[in-house]
Every structure is written in C-alpha cells, then in structure tokens.
Design an enzyme around this catalytic site. Structure first.
Site, short mmCIF file in Angstrom:
data_model
loop_
_atom_site.label_atom_id
_atom_site.label_comp_id
_atom_site.label_asym_id
_atom_site.label_seq_id
_atom_site.Cartn_x
_atom_site.Cartn_y
_atom_site.Cartn_z
N MET A 64 -56.28 62.48 129.11
CA MET A 64 -56.82 62.92 130.40
C MET A 64 -57.14 64.42 130.37
O MET A 64 -58.22 64.83 130.74
CB MET A 64 -55.81 62.61 131.51
CG MET A 64 -56.25 63.04 132.90
SD MET A 64 -55.09 62.54 134.20
CE MET A 64 -53.67 63.58 133.83
N SER A 65 -56.18 65.25 129.93
CA SER A 65 -56.33 66.71 129.99
C SER A 65 -57.44 67.20 129.06
O SER A 65 -57.69 66.60 128.01
CB SER A 65 -55.02 67.40 129.59
OG SER A 65 -53.99 67.02 130.48
N GLU A 66 -58.08 68.30 129.46
CA GLU A 66 -59.15 68.89 128.65
C GLU A 66 -58.92 70.40 128.48
O GLU A 66 -58.25 71.02 129.31
CB GLU A 66 -60.51 68.61 129.29
CG GLU A 66 -60.82 67.12 129.34
CD GLU A 66 -62.27 66.82 129.69
OE1 GLU A 66 -63.05 67.75 129.97
OE2 GLU A 66 -62.63 65.63 129.67
N GLY A 70 -57.47 71.67 131.97
CA GLY A 70 -56.13 71.08 132.02
C GLY A 70 -56.17 69.70 132.64
O GLY A 70 -56.95 68.85 132.22
N TRP A 95 -53.94 68.53 124.22
CA TRP A 95 -52.50 68.37 124.47
C TRP A 95 -52.13 66.89 124.65
O TRP A 95 -51.33 66.55 125.52
CB TRP A 95 -52.06 69.18 125.70
CG TRP A 95 -52.53 70.59 125.66
CD1 TRP A 95 -52.12 71.57 124.81
CD2 TRP A 95 -53.52 71.19 126.50
NE1 TRP A 95 -52.80 72.74 125.07
CE2 TRP A 95 -53.66 72.53 126.11
CE3 TRP A 95 -54.30 70.71 127.57
CZ2 TRP A 95 -54.55 73.40 126.72
CZ3 TRP A 95 -55.18 71.58 128.18
CH2 TRP A 95 -55.30 72.90 127.76
N ILE A 96 -52.68 66.04 123.80
CA ILE A 96 -52.46 64.61 123.95
C ILE A 96 -51.22 64.18 123.15
O ILE A 96 -51.21 64.24 121.92
CB ILE A 96 -53.69 63.80 123.50
CG1 ILE A 96 -54.95 64.31 124.21
CG2 ILE A 96 -53.46 62.31 123.73
CD1 ILE A 96 -54.88 64.34 125.72
N GLU A 188 -44.97 57.37 135.84
CA GLU A 188 -44.85 58.26 134.68
C GLU A 188 -44.17 59.57 135.07
O GLU A 188 -43.31 60.07 134.35
CB GLU A 188 -46.25 58.54 134.12
CG GLU A 188 -46.23 59.38 132.84
CD GLU A 188 -46.33 60.87 133.11
OE1 GLU A 188 -45.95 61.66 132.24
OE2 GLU A 188 -46.80 61.23 134.20
#
Length: 200
Positions: A64-66, A70, A95-96, A188
């Site tokens: 999801m984050s880029e 972020g 940051w996967i 989560e």
C-alpha cells in the site's frame, strides 16, 4: 481458522513476546494478505490462493505505502490500466513487510497490491490486485536495511514496470479498495498493538 479478534490478539502478543521480527512477518502474511483475501476475495480466488497461503507453502504480503506519500492512499501514484484481458500496473511500493523473503531479494509468492485505475468525481478510484511471483514486470527493488527495530523482519521496495496481471486477479471491482482497506486494517491495527504488549 475461523477464530475471532481476541484469538488473533493472543497469538500476536505471544509470538511477539518471543520474536517480534518473526511476528511482524507473520502479521503481514496472516493479517494483511490472508485475512484480506478471506474477507474480500471471490470464492474462485479463495480456492486459488488460500490453500497455499494457509499451509505456509506460499508467503504473502500487502503493498500500500509509496515512497513519496507513505500511507496516504489517495495520494498514491501506482496505476493499473485495463488492456484486453489483463491489467498493466506501473509504480513503486515502499517499506513492504515480506516484500522480499531473504537476503537475495526473492519476492513473496504473492502480494496484495493497491493501484489507481482512474478518477470518479475528482476522487481517485483505487482497485485491488493479487500479483504473483514471476509475473512479467514485477520485481524487488532495494531491501530496507539498518532499521531502528524489527530487523529480523524482511522489508523491501517493490517495483511494477508494465506488470501484466490477469483481469481475474482483480479483487472485487475497480473502486472497491477503500472498503477492502478499512475492513481489514481494523483487525491488523489491533494485532499490531498486541505486538507492543508482547514486546513489553
């Protein structure tokens, strides 16, 4: 396993008390990928992917984050455009957790990916895709090293360059992703908080 949130909290607290890095890898697999699929996937998709994910034969992740925004999902730049019976995904995720599963840059077996397919009334329309290892145009960029903590949890950048994904790997419909995210992140985030209790 058909358990509820309390059971998930107990599992994450106990695992994290012993090895937080391993627990974070488990959380990304079980909560961000498997639970997401179990709650939002079609029956066909569940039959296709859940057996290998639940047996541990496959390791899953969620992207999801880029790099530039972020976790600001509406600001994401990764796109997916329909081309015949496929979608072509372009963009980078950062940051996967489980983005790679080793020091060699081996990608996870499958990754739950969010991408923009267009806009409706000026708002981004975001879709959910399951991208599998070996699909054309999907690779691991840099592995994130020297983190402040959780160093035993593999974290990486994922790169999608003209990544071709079958249209059957679209989960739900274009624009469903916000529902998928909110429906899954509530559990989560709870299990992530339980990890802090385990560390304490």
């Amino acid at each position: 396993a058909g358990q509820e949130a309390v059971a998930a909290v107990i599992v994450h607290e106990e695992l994290s008390a012993v090895d937080p890095g391993f627990c974070l890898a488990y959380l990304a697999h079980a909560m961000l990928c498997v639970n997401n699929l179990a709650r939002n996937g079609s029956e066909t998709q569940k039959k296709q992917w859940l057996p290998k994910l639940c047996s541990g034969e496959w390791v899953g992740a969620m992207a999801m984050s880029e790099p530039h925004v972020g976790t600001d999902v509406l600001g994401m730049k990764t796109t997916a455009r329909k081309k015949g019976d496929k979608y072509v995904i372009d963009g980078r995720k950062m940051w996967i957790t489980n983005g790679t599963i080793d020091e060699k840059g081996t990608p996870a077996d499958c990754v739950w990916v969010y991408a923009k397919t267009g806009e409706v009334s000026g708002r981004p329309q975001i879709a959910t895709f399951m991208v599998e290892k070996g699909m054309k145009g999907y690779s691991v960029g840099q592995k994130i090293k020297d983190k402040t903590g959780m160093r035993a949890s593999n974290t990486a950048e994922l790169v999608f360059e003209n990544c071709e994904v079958p249209a059957t790997n679209l989960v739900g419909h274009e624009g469903d992703s916000m529902v998928h995210m909110m429906r899954n992140l509530e559990l989560e985030r709870l299990t992530l908080a339980a990890m802090s209790i385990g560390i304490g």
